[in-house]
Write an enzyme that holds these catalytic residues in place. Structure first.
Site, PDB file in Angstrom:
ATOM      1  CG  HIS A  27      36.372  45.620  38.760  1.00  0.00           C
ATOM      2  ND1 HIS A  27      35.114  45.259  39.182  1.00  0.00           N
ATOM      3  CD2 HIS A  27      37.200  44.596  39.139  1.00  0.00           C
ATOM      4  CE1 HIS A  27      35.182  44.083  39.800  1.00  0.00           C
ATOM      5  NE2 HIS A  27      36.428  43.659  39.785  1.00  0.00           N
ATOM      6  CD  GLU A  28      40.463  43.822  37.192  1.00  0.00           C
ATOM      7  OE1 GLU A  28      40.851  43.464  38.322  1.00  0.00           O
ATOM      8  OE2 GLU A  28      39.528  43.263  36.591  1.00  0.00           O
ATOM      9  N   GLY A  60      39.267  40.273  33.710  1.00  0.00           N
ATOM     10  CA  GLY A  60      40.388  41.000  34.300  1.00  0.00           C
ATOM     11  C   GLY A  60      40.796  40.337  35.597  1.00  0.00           C
ATOM     12  CG  HIS A 115      40.516  44.110  42.671  1.00  0.00           C
ATOM     13  ND1 HIS A 115      39.858  43.517  43.719  1.00  0.00           N
ATOM     14  CD2 HIS A 115      39.835  43.747  41.553  1.00  0.00           C
ATOM     15  CE1 HIS A 115      38.813  42.831  43.253  1.00  0.00           C
ATOM     16  NE2 HIS A 115      38.772  42.951  41.939  1.00  0.00           N
ATOM     17  CB  CYS A 149      34.332  40.987  41.722  1.00  0.00           C
ATOM     18  SG  CYS A 149      36.027  41.017  42.334  1.00  0.00           S
ATOM     19  CG  LEU A 150      37.181  36.389  38.494  1.00  0.00           C
ATOM     20  CD1 LEU A 150      38.548  36.215  37.855  1.00  0.00           C
ATOM     21  CD2 LEU A 150      36.229  35.279  38.064  1.00  0.00           C
ATOM     22  CD  GLN A 205      40.570  40.064  41.565  1.00  0.00           C
ATOM     23  OE1 GLN A 205      41.050  40.499  40.523  1.00  0.00           O
ATOM     24  NE2 GLN A 205      39.360  39.538  41.612  1.00  0.00           N
TER      25      GLN A 205
END
Ligand code: GNR
Ligand code: NI
Length: 168
Positions: A134-135, A46, A138, A92-93, A51
């Site tokens: 999670h997204e 995702g 963000h 997480c990226l 991000q």
């Protein structure tokens, strides 16, 4: 298409609250295409626009094995359908190399616009439900490390800052 640079914790820009998309036009679709390319390249399951330093409510997800089920969420709204909690080891990226078990509701309803600007609703469970939450965090300027102890979070922050300095 383009690969976009991904912001890393503790970059303060990751704390920006995303604005709703006013109109789903070609510039938004271009952003979505670039986000998919960036997510698949990373690789990740995702990616939130936050991000890549775009502070609009846009999310791309693909939790499929074959990476052939792209999902787009624009201006998503979430409701909890079942308070039963679900633990999942999240990564997480924007926090590369760190993984922590996070507890979230297991069953949610998401109402969103798609890449044509049409409204749709889905009721995901399991990994997809985790990923959407999670997204959406963000988009609110939140990260999974906000759910762990201050001590663990500081440890992660120090290690990442050290790596970032070494790279700069
Ligand atoms: O690639 C990712 N994997 C992942 C694993 C467990 C829970 C959430 C995620 S999302 C993450 C990509 C990312 O950072 N999205 O914001
Ligand atoms: Ni993330």
């Amino acid at each position: 298409m383009a690969l976009l640079p991904i912001l890393e914790f503790p970059d303060p820009r990751l704390r920006t609250v995303a604005a709703p998309v006013k109109e789903v036009d070609d510039s938004v679709r271009q952003l979505i295409d670039d986000m998919f390319e960036t997510m698949y390249d990373a690789p990740g399951v995702g990616l939130a626009a936050t991000q890549v330093n775009v502070h609009l409510q846009v999310i791309v997800i693909d939790v499929s094995e074959e990476k052939d089920q792209p999902l787009v969420f624009i201006n998503p709204q979430i409701e909890i359908l079942d308070e039963t909690l679900f633990d999942y080891e999240e990564g997480c990226l924007s926090i590369p190399g760190f993984y922590e078990e996070i507890t979230r509701p297991r069953h949610v309803r998401v109402t969103s616009l798609d890449r044509e600007g049409n409204s749709f609703t889905m009721e995901p469970e399991g990994l997809l439900a985790v990923c959407i939450q999670h997204e959406m965090d963000h988009l609110d300027g939140k990260l999974f490390v906000d759910y762990i102890s201050n001590m663990k979070r500081q440890r992660i922050r120090k290690k990442l800052e050290k790596q970032q300095k070494a790279r700069a």
